[in-house]
Write a protein that holds these residues in place. Structure first.
Motif, PDB file in Angstrom:
ATOM      1  N   ILE A 187       3.278  -2.372  -9.983  1.00  0.00           N
ATOM      2  CA  ILE A 187       3.848  -2.540  -8.642  1.00  0.00           C
ATOM      3  C   ILE A 187       4.228  -4.003  -8.493  1.00  0.00           C
ATOM      4  O   ILE A 187       3.361  -4.889  -8.536  1.00  0.00           O
ATOM      5  N   CYS A 188       5.522  -4.252  -8.340  1.00  0.00           N
ATOM      6  CA  CYS A 188       6.044  -5.620  -8.317  1.00  0.00           C
ATOM      7  C   CYS A 188       6.479  -5.988  -6.906  1.00  0.00           C
ATOM      8  O   CYS A 188       6.836  -5.124  -6.104  1.00  0.00           O
ATOM      9  N   MET A 189       6.485  -7.273  -6.608  1.00  0.00           N
ATOM     10  CA  MET A 189       6.695  -7.703  -5.228  1.00  0.00           C
ATOM     11  C   MET A 189       8.159  -7.817  -4.847  1.00  0.00           C
ATOM     12  O   MET A 189       8.495  -7.754  -3.662  1.00  0.00           O
ATOM     13  N   TYR A 190       9.052  -7.990  -5.828  1.00  0.00           N
ATOM     14  CA  TYR A 190      10.466  -8.131  -5.491  1.00  0.00           C
ATOM     15  C   TYR A 190      11.320  -7.631  -6.651  1.00  0.00           C
ATOM     16  O   TYR A 190      10.830  -7.357  -7.754  1.00  0.00           O
ATOM     17  N   HIS A 191      12.592  -7.480  -6.373  1.00  0.00           N
ATOM     18  CA  HIS A 191      13.550  -6.821  -7.253  1.00  0.00           C
ATOM     19  C   HIS A 191      13.500  -7.330  -8.693  1.00  0.00           C
ATOM     20  O   HIS A 191      13.239  -6.571  -9.639  1.00  0.00           O
ATOM     21  N   ASP A 192      13.755  -8.615  -8.894  1.00  0.00           N
ATOM     22  CA  ASP A 192      13.876  -9.120 -10.255  1.00  0.00           C
ATOM     23  C   ASP A 192      12.555  -9.115 -11.001  1.00  0.00           C
ATOM     24  O   ASP A 192      12.531  -8.982 -12.231  1.00  0.00           O
TER      25      ASP A 192
ATOM     26  N   LEU B 285       0.826  -1.203   0.000  1.00  0.00           N
ATOM     27  CA  LEU B 285       0.000   0.000   0.000  1.00  0.00           C
ATOM     28  C   LEU B 285       0.864   1.258   0.000  1.00  0.00           C
ATOM     29  O   LEU B 285       0.629   2.195  -0.776  1.00  0.00           O
ATOM     30  N   ASP B 286       1.877   1.299   0.855  1.00  0.00           N
ATOM     31  CA  ASP B 286       2.732   2.485   0.949  1.00  0.00           C
ATOM     32  C   ASP B 286       3.443   2.768  -0.376  1.00  0.00           C
ATOM     33  O   ASP B 286       3.487   3.923  -0.844  1.00  0.00           O
ATOM     34  N   VAL B 287       4.021   1.735  -0.986  1.00  0.00           N
ATOM     35  CA  VAL B 287       4.744   1.914  -2.248  1.00  0.00           C
ATOM     36  C   VAL B 287       3.783   2.353  -3.351  1.00  0.00           C
ATOM     37  O   VAL B 287       4.102   3.233  -4.168  1.00  0.00           O
ATOM     38  N   ALA B 288       2.603   1.763  -3.385  1.00  0.00           N
ATOM     39  CA  ALA B 288       1.624   2.112  -4.418  1.00  0.00           C
ATOM     40  C   ALA B 288       1.146   3.549  -4.269  1.00  0.00           C
ATOM     41  O   ALA B 288       0.960   4.262  -5.267  1.00  0.00           O
ATOM     42  N   LEU B 289       0.948   3.999  -3.033  1.00  0.00           N
ATOM     43  CA  LEU B 289       0.511   5.385  -2.813  1.00  0.00           C
ATOM     44  C   LEU B 289       1.589   6.375  -3.244  1.00  0.00           C
ATOM     45  O   LEU B 289       1.293   7.407  -3.866  1.00  0.00           O
ATOM     46  N   VAL B 290       2.848   6.094  -2.914  1.00  0.00           N
ATOM     47  CA  VAL B 290       3.948   6.949  -3.358  1.00  0.00           C
ATOM     48  C   VAL B 290       4.007   6.980  -4.886  1.00  0.00           C
ATOM     49  O   VAL B 290       4.187   8.038  -5.505  1.00  0.00           O
ATOM     50  N   THR B 291       3.831   5.817  -5.501  1.00  0.00           N
ATOM     51  CA  THR B 291       3.889   5.728  -6.957  1.00  0.00           C
ATOM     52  C   THR B 291       2.774   6.532  -7.611  1.00  0.00           C
ATOM     53  O   THR B 291       3.002   7.276  -8.575  1.00  0.00           O
ATOM     54  N   ALA B 292       1.564   6.390  -7.107  1.00  0.00           N
ATOM     55  CA  ALA B 292       0.436   7.117  -7.683  1.00  0.00           C
ATOM     56  C   ALA B 292       0.662   8.621  -7.613  1.00  0.00           C
ATOM     57  O   ALA B 292       0.413   9.358  -8.583  1.00  0.00           O
ATOM     58  N   ALA B 293       1.153   9.091  -6.467  1.00  0.00           N
ATOM     59  CA  ALA B 293       1.424  10.524  -6.324  1.00  0.00           C
ATOM     60  C   ALA B 293       2.522  10.970  -7.283  1.00  0.00           C
ATOM     61  O   ALA B 293       2.446  12.051  -7.893  1.00  0.00           O
ATOM     62  N   ALA B 294       3.564  10.148  -7.439  1.00  0.00           N
ATOM     63  CA  ALA B 294       4.673  10.508  -8.323  1.00  0.00           C
ATOM     64  C   ALA B 294       4.255  10.511  -9.787  1.00  0.00           C
ATOM     65  O   ALA B 294       4.727  11.347 -10.572  1.00  0.00           O
ATOM     66  N   LEU B 295       3.385   9.597 -10.176  1.00  0.00           N
ATOM     67  CA  LEU B 295       2.937   9.575 -11.565  1.00  0.00           C
ATOM     68  C   LEU B 295       2.218  10.871 -11.925  1.00  0.00           C
ATOM     69  O   LEU B 295       2.334  11.372 -13.044  1.00  0.00           O
ATOM     70  N   THR B 296       1.490  11.419 -10.965  1.00  0.00           N
ATOM     71  CA  THR B 296       0.808  12.690 -11.206  1.00  0.00           C
ATOM     72  C   THR B 296       1.786  13.859 -11.157  1.00  0.00           C
ATOM     73  O   THR B 296       1.832  14.690 -12.071  1.00  0.00           O
TER      74      THR B 296
END
Length: 328
Positions: free
Chosen positions: A259-264, A179-190
Motif C-alpha cells: 500500500i503506497c502513499m502516492y501515485h509514483d 485504512l479504506d484502501v488497505a481494507l479494499v485491497t485485503a478483500a480483493a486479494l482473497t
C-alpha cells in the motif's frame, strides 16, 4: 461452467490499441482467454498487422469464431483515423465502447472489461470530465470508490492517492484513507487472487519512513495508526516500511501487496520491474476491469513495433480473476 468472453475496448484509435489487440489475438487464439473487441472492424482490417476479422452480433458468438478470427462488435468511427494524431471527434466512440463493455459485464454477458489505453487530452478536449478510466468506470457502475492496483510477476502495489499533484496528495492524506484502501485491497486479494490471509506492507510517506520524526511527522501521526487499526482488525499489516528498501527482491517475499502513499511511489517499482508485463487492475467495482500498464504510444502507432505483452497479461489476469469469482 463455460467461461464467458472478455470485452476489450478500442482505446484511442490513433494509438496502438488496435495493433496490440491484433497481436494479442494471435498469441491467444489457440489457447484463450477468448475476448471480443469493441471497435471499428474496417479500421482493424486496415492495420499493417491486420488479423482475420469476424464481425459478431454479440459476445455470445465470440467463442465460436475466436480460434480462426478476431471477433469484433463493429462500432464505426465517424472519421478515418491517422496513426499518432488523436481526433476529439472520436471521443464519443471511445467512451461508448467503455460504457458498452461495462454494461455487458454488468449484465453478465462478458466476464470482465479490459480497456485499451485512452488519450486523456483528446477526451478532455471533447468535454470528458474525468481524469481517466478508473473514475469513469466508477460512475458507470455506481460502485464504491475505485482503488487502483498495479500488478506484475512478483509485485502488487496500490496507491492511496492517485491522479493529483504530489503537494495536494500529501496534504490530504489521512489515516482513514489508508485504512479504506488497505481494507479494499485485503478483500480483493482473497476474492480476486485466492490469497486466504493477505499480507500487506504499508509504505512510509517520508524518506526512511520519517526516521523517528526527524524527516517528518506524517509516518508516526498518519501512517502508523492505520497499520495499528488494520492489525486490530486481524489483517497481517506491517509498516510503515522505508519506501527506498521495500521493493527489493528479499523484501517483496514478505508481503502480498504494498500500500503506497502516492501515485509514483506505487507505479515506479512495477514499471521498473516489468514494464512490458505490468497490469492495471481496478478494485472495488461490481465488474472486473484490467488494463495494460502503458499509454497510447502515439509515436509507435502504425509502425508495427508496439509490444502486446502488457495487454496479453491484462487479458490473462482478467480471466484469472473471473475464474476465482466463479469458484464456490
Amino acid at each position: 461452467m463455460t467461461a464467458l468472453p472478455l470485452a476489450l475496448t478500442m482505446g484511442e484509435p490513433a494509438g496502438i490499441g488496435g495493433e496490440i489487440a491484433a497481436d494479442a489475438w494471435r498469441a491467444l487464439h489457440a489457447t484463450g482467454p477468448v475476448f471480443v473487441l469493441l471497435d471499428d472492424a474496417d479500421r482493424i482490417r486496415a492495420l499493417p498487422n491486420a488479423p482475420p476479422v469476424a464481425v459478431v452480433a454479440g459476445p455470445e458468438e465470440a467463442a465460436a469464431s475466436f480460434p480462426t478470427a478476431l471477433p469484433i462488435l463493429h462500432r464505426p468511427l465517424p472519421l478515418p483515423t491517422v496513426p499518432g494524431a488523436p481526433n476529439p471527434a472520436h471521443a464519443p466512440a471511445v467512451l461508448g465502447a467503455i460504457a458498452e463493455a461495462t454494461r455487458l459485464a454488468m449484465a453478465g454477458r462478458v466476464a470482465a472489461v479490459v480497456t485499451n489505453p485512452i488519450q486523456k487530452a483528446s477526451l478532455t478536449a471533447a468535454g470528458f470530465p474525468h481524469p481517466g478510466h478508473t473514475e469513469y468506470l466508477a460512475e458507470l457502475t455506481a460502485g464504491g470508490p475505485p482503488v487502483m492496483m498495479l500488478a506484475c510477476e512478483g509485485l502488487r502495489t496500490i496507491p492511496v492517492t492517485i491522479h493529483e499533484p504530489l503537494r495536494t496528495a500529501i496534504a490530504r492524506l489521512t489515516t482513514a484513507m489508508i485504512l479504506d484502501v488497505a481494507l479494499v485491497t485485503a478483500a480483493a486479494l482473497t476474492r480476486d487472487f485466492g490469497i486466504v490471509a493477505p499480507r500487506l506492507a504499508i509504505a512510509g510517506l517520508n524518506p526512511h519512513a520519517g526516521e523517528a520524526g526527524t524527516l517528518g511527522s506524517e509516518d508516526a501521526e498518519i501512517v502508523a495508526p492505520a497499520v495499528a487499526q488494520l492489525q486490530a482488525r486481524g489483517i497481517a499489516a506491517t509498516g510503515p516500511w522505508p519506501p527506498d528498501t521495500m521493493f527489493t527482491p528479499t523484501a517483496r517475499t514478505r508481503y502480498d501487496a504494498a500500500i503506497c502513499m502516492y501515485h509514483d511511489q506505487a507505479l515506479i517499482p512495477v514499471k521498473t520491474l516489468d514494464m512490458a508485463g505490468g497490469v492495471n487492475v481496478t478494485l472495488n467495482l461490481p465488474v472486473i476491469r484490467t488494463s495494460p500498464d502503458h499509454g497510447t504510444a502515439l509515436d509507435l502507432a502504425g509502425t508495427g513495433r508496439a509490444d502486446p505483452a502488457s495487454l496479453i497479461a491484462a487479458l490473462r489476469m482478467a480471466a484469472t480473476i473471473a475464474a476465482h469469482h466463479r469458484r464456490p
